[in-house]
Design an enzyme around this catalytic site. Structure first.
Site, PDB file in Angstrom:
ATOM      1  N   SER A 184      44.188  37.849  40.002  1.00 46.53           N
ATOM      2  CA  SER A 184      45.455  37.437  40.608  1.00 46.53           C
ATOM      3  C   SER A 184      45.333  36.069  41.267  1.00 46.53           C
ATOM      4  O   SER A 184      46.321  35.487  41.683  1.00 46.53           O
ATOM      5  CB  SER A 184      45.885  38.476  41.648  1.00 46.53           C
ATOM      6  OG  SER A 184      44.878  38.610  42.631  1.00 46.53           O
ATOM      7  N   HIS A 214      30.981  38.383  44.159  1.00 45.25           N
ATOM      8  CA  HIS A 214      31.255  39.360  45.219  1.00 45.25           C
ATOM      9  C   HIS A 214      30.238  40.504  45.261  1.00 45.25           C
ATOM     10  O   HIS A 214      30.522  41.549  45.830  1.00 45.25           O
ATOM     11  CB  HIS A 214      32.687  39.903  45.052  1.00 45.25           C
ATOM     12  CG  HIS A 214      33.729  38.858  45.299  1.00 45.25           C
ATOM     13  ND1 HIS A 214      35.036  38.967  44.903  1.00 45.25           N
ATOM     14  CD2 HIS A 214      33.636  37.642  45.921  1.00 45.25           C
ATOM     15  CE1 HIS A 214      35.708  37.875  45.261  1.00 45.25           C
ATOM     16  NE2 HIS A 214      34.877  37.058  45.868  1.00 45.25           N
ATOM     17  N   ARG A 224      32.305  54.655  43.687  1.00 41.34           N
ATOM     18  CA  ARG A 224      32.498  53.545  42.738  1.00 41.34           C
ATOM     19  C   ARG A 224      31.308  53.480  41.774  1.00 41.34           C
ATOM     20  O   ARG A 224      31.447  53.234  40.596  1.00 41.34           O
ATOM     21  CB  ARG A 224      32.613  52.200  43.463  1.00 41.34           C
ATOM     22  CG  ARG A 224      33.664  52.079  44.538  1.00 41.34           C
ATOM     23  CD  ARG A 224      35.041  51.861  43.960  1.00 41.34           C
ATOM     24  NE  ARG A 224      35.586  53.039  43.341  1.00 41.34           N
ATOM     25  CZ  ARG A 224      36.025  54.132  43.993  1.00 41.34           C
ATOM     26  NH1 ARG A 224      35.983  54.198  45.303  1.00 41.34           N
ATOM     27  NH2 ARG A 224      36.500  55.173  43.343  1.00 41.34           N
TER      28      ARG A 224
HETATM   29  N1  APR Z   1      43.860  42.359  31.290  1.00 40.75           N
HETATM   30  C1  APR Z   1      43.946  41.204  32.003  1.00 40.75           C
HETATM   31  N2  APR Z   1      44.465  41.122  33.240  1.00 40.75           N
HETATM   32  C2  APR Z   1      44.912  42.264  33.804  1.00 40.75           C
HETATM   33  C3  APR Z   1      44.862  43.509  33.128  1.00 40.75           C
HETATM   34  C4  APR Z   1      44.296  43.533  31.814  1.00 40.75           C
HETATM   35  N3  APR Z   1      44.192  44.650  31.121  1.00 40.75           N
HETATM   36  N4  APR Z   1      45.373  44.465  33.952  1.00 40.75           N
HETATM   37  C5  APR Z   1      45.722  43.838  35.093  1.00 40.75           C
HETATM   38  N5  APR Z   1      45.456  42.507  35.008  1.00 40.75           N
HETATM   39  C6  APR Z   1      45.631  41.474  36.005  1.00 40.75           C
HETATM   40  C7  APR Z   1      46.751  41.716  37.006  1.00 40.75           C
HETATM   41  O1  APR Z   1      47.977  41.214  36.518  1.00 40.75           O
HETATM   42  C8  APR Z   1      46.260  40.923  38.224  1.00 40.75           C
HETATM   43  O2  APR Z   1      46.704  39.577  38.168  1.00 40.75           O
HETATM   44  O3  APR Z   1      44.461  41.460  36.779  1.00 40.75           O
HETATM   45  C9  APR Z   1      44.743  40.923  38.062  1.00 40.75           C
HETATM   46  C10 APR Z   1      44.003  41.767  39.077  1.00 40.75           C
HETATM   47  O4  APR Z   1      44.156  41.186  40.337  1.00 40.75           O
HETATM   48  P1  APR Z   1      43.424  41.775  41.629  1.00 40.75           P
HETATM   49  O5  APR Z   1      43.591  43.251  41.638  1.00 40.75           O
HETATM   50  O6  APR Z   1      43.937  40.988  42.783  1.00 40.75           O
HETATM   51  O7  APR Z   1      41.889  41.515  41.351  1.00 40.75           O
HETATM   52  P2  APR Z   1      41.005  40.227  41.608  1.00 40.75           P
HETATM   53  O8  APR Z   1      41.786  38.972  41.371  1.00 40.75           O
HETATM   54  O9  APR Z   1      39.736  40.413  40.855  1.00 40.75           O
HETATM   55  O10 APR Z   1      40.696  40.371  43.161  1.00 40.75           O
HETATM   56  C11 APR Z   1      39.821  39.441  43.747  1.00 40.75           C
HETATM   57  O11 APR Z   1      39.724  40.646  45.790  1.00 40.75           O
HETATM   58  O12 APR Z   1      39.786  42.851  46.445  1.00 40.75           O
HETATM   59  C12 APR Z   1      39.001  41.722  46.384  1.00 40.75           C
HETATM   60  O13 APR Z   1      36.684  41.381  46.249  1.00 40.75           O
HETATM   61  C13 APR Z   1      37.769  41.954  45.575  1.00 40.75           C
HETATM   62  O14 APR Z   1      36.847  40.731  43.726  1.00 40.75           O
HETATM   63  C14 APR Z   1      38.046  41.201  44.292  1.00 40.75           C
HETATM   64  C15 APR Z   1      38.948  40.079  44.767  1.00 40.75           C
END
Ligand code: APR
Length: 225
Positions: free
Chosen positions: A169, A103, A55
Site C-alpha cells: 500500500s 521488517h 504466524r
Molecule cells: N496481489 C498484489 N497486491 C495485492 C494483492 C494481490 N493478490 N492483494 C492485495 N494487494 C495489495 C493491496 O491492494 C494493498 O495495497 O497489497 C497491499 C497490501 O498493503 P498492506 O496490507 O498495507 O501491506 P504492506 O504495504 O506490506 O504493509 C507494510 O506495514 O503492517 C506493517 O510491517 C508491516 O510490512 C508491513 C508494512
C-alpha cells in the site's frame, strides 16, 4: 538489467497470508498496537509471543505462489534484488537469491545483543532463552522501531534500471520512501489490484498494472526474459 523489487503483503496474499490493512483495520483479529510495537512486548510479552507463534505455524502451511516463482525466473536474464517488507520466507522458498527483509523474519528470534537465532516454524515459549541464557524476542521490526536495513535498501534502489513495486500500500515509512530513491532513468512498475498514488522526484515513467501478483507477474516477467 538491474531489477529491484519492493514487495509487500499483497505478494503473499494469494498464498493465503492476510494483508495488514484489511477493511476491519485488524491484523488477524488483533490491533496492531497490541501485538506489533515495543510497548506491546513490554506490556504483554506472552500475547506477542503467542501471536508470532501463530504466524510462524501458519507459515509452515502455506506455499509460494506464481508471483514468487516468477521473480525467481527473472534471474535467468537479470540481476535481481528483492527488498521485501514481508516477514514470511516465501521469496526464499521460491528460490530468489538476493533478498533483503526490511521488517525482519518470522523464522528467527534474537537476543538483546542482536544475535539472531533460526527457530524455523516451531512455537517458542515466552521466557525461552538463547544458548547464552538471554531472553529471545521475535526478529521483527515493530512499529516505532528503526529499520536497520533501510540505508542498504536505499543504496540498492538507486542502482535500479527497473523498480517493480508489488503488493504494498506504500503507507508505511521508511519502506514506502524507497520509491523516491530511484535515479532519473529508472522505470517503475506497480502491480496491485488497487490504484496507488506515488510521486518520485524525477517524475519517472511509471506503469500501473491493476491486478494481482500471482496472476499478472508471470506474464510480465515472460516479456523480460
Ligand atoms: N496481489 C498484489 N497486491 C495485492 C494483492 C494481490 N493478490 N492483494 C492485495 N494487494 C495489495 C493491496 O491492494 C494493498 O495495497 O497489497 C497491499 C497490501 O498493503 P498492506 O496490507 O498495507 O501491506 P504492506 O504495504 O506490506 O504493509 C507494510 O506495514 O503492517 C506493517 O510491517 C508491516 O510490512 C508491513 C508494512
Amino acid at each position: 538489467m538491474k531489477i529491484v523489487v519492493l514487495s509487500g503483503a499483497g505478494m503473499s496474499a494469494e498464498s493465503g497470508i492476510k494483508t495488514f490493512r484489511d477493511h476491519d483495520g485488524l491484523w488477524e483479529n488483533h490491533r496492531i498496537e497490541d501485538v506489533a510495537t515495543p510497548q506491546a512486548w513490554h506490556k504483554n510479552p506472552e500475547l506477542v509471543t503467542q501471536f508470532y507463534n501463530q504466524r510462524r505455524v501458519q507459515l509452515a502451511d502455506v506455499l509460494p505462489n506464481e508471483g514468487h516463482y516468477a521473480l525467481k525466473e527473472l534471474e535467468q536474464k537479470h540481476e535481481v534484488v528483492v527488498i521485501t517488507q514481508n516477514v514470511d520466507d516465501l521469496h526464499e522458498r521460491a528460490g530468489s537469491s538476493n533478498i533483503i527483509h526490511l521488517h525482519g523474519e518470522l523464522t528467527k528470534m534474537r537476543n538483546n545483543f542482536n544475535e539472531v537465532f533460526h527457530v524455523g516454524y516451531k512455537p517458542v515459549n515466552y521466557g525461552e532463552k538463547c544458548p547464552k541464557g538471554l531472553i529471545l524476542r521475535p526478529h521483527i521490526v515493530w512499529f516505532g522501531e528503526e529499520v536497520p536495513l533501510i540505508n542498504k535498501a536505499a543504496e540498492i534502489t538507486r542502482t535500479a534500471d527497473l523498480l517493480i513495486v508489488i503488493g504494498t500500500s506504500l503507507e508505511v515509512y521508511p519502506a514506502a520512501g524507497l520509491v523516491n530513491e530511484v535515479n532519473k532513468s529508472t522505470e517503475i512498475v506497480l502491480i496491485n489490484p488497487q490504484k496507488t498514488n506515488i510521486s518520485t522526484p524525477y517524475k519517472n515513467k511509471f506503469v500501473q498494472i491493476l491486478g494481482t501478483s500471482a496472476k499478472n507477474l508471470p506474464s510480465f516477467v515472460k516479456n523480460l526474459i
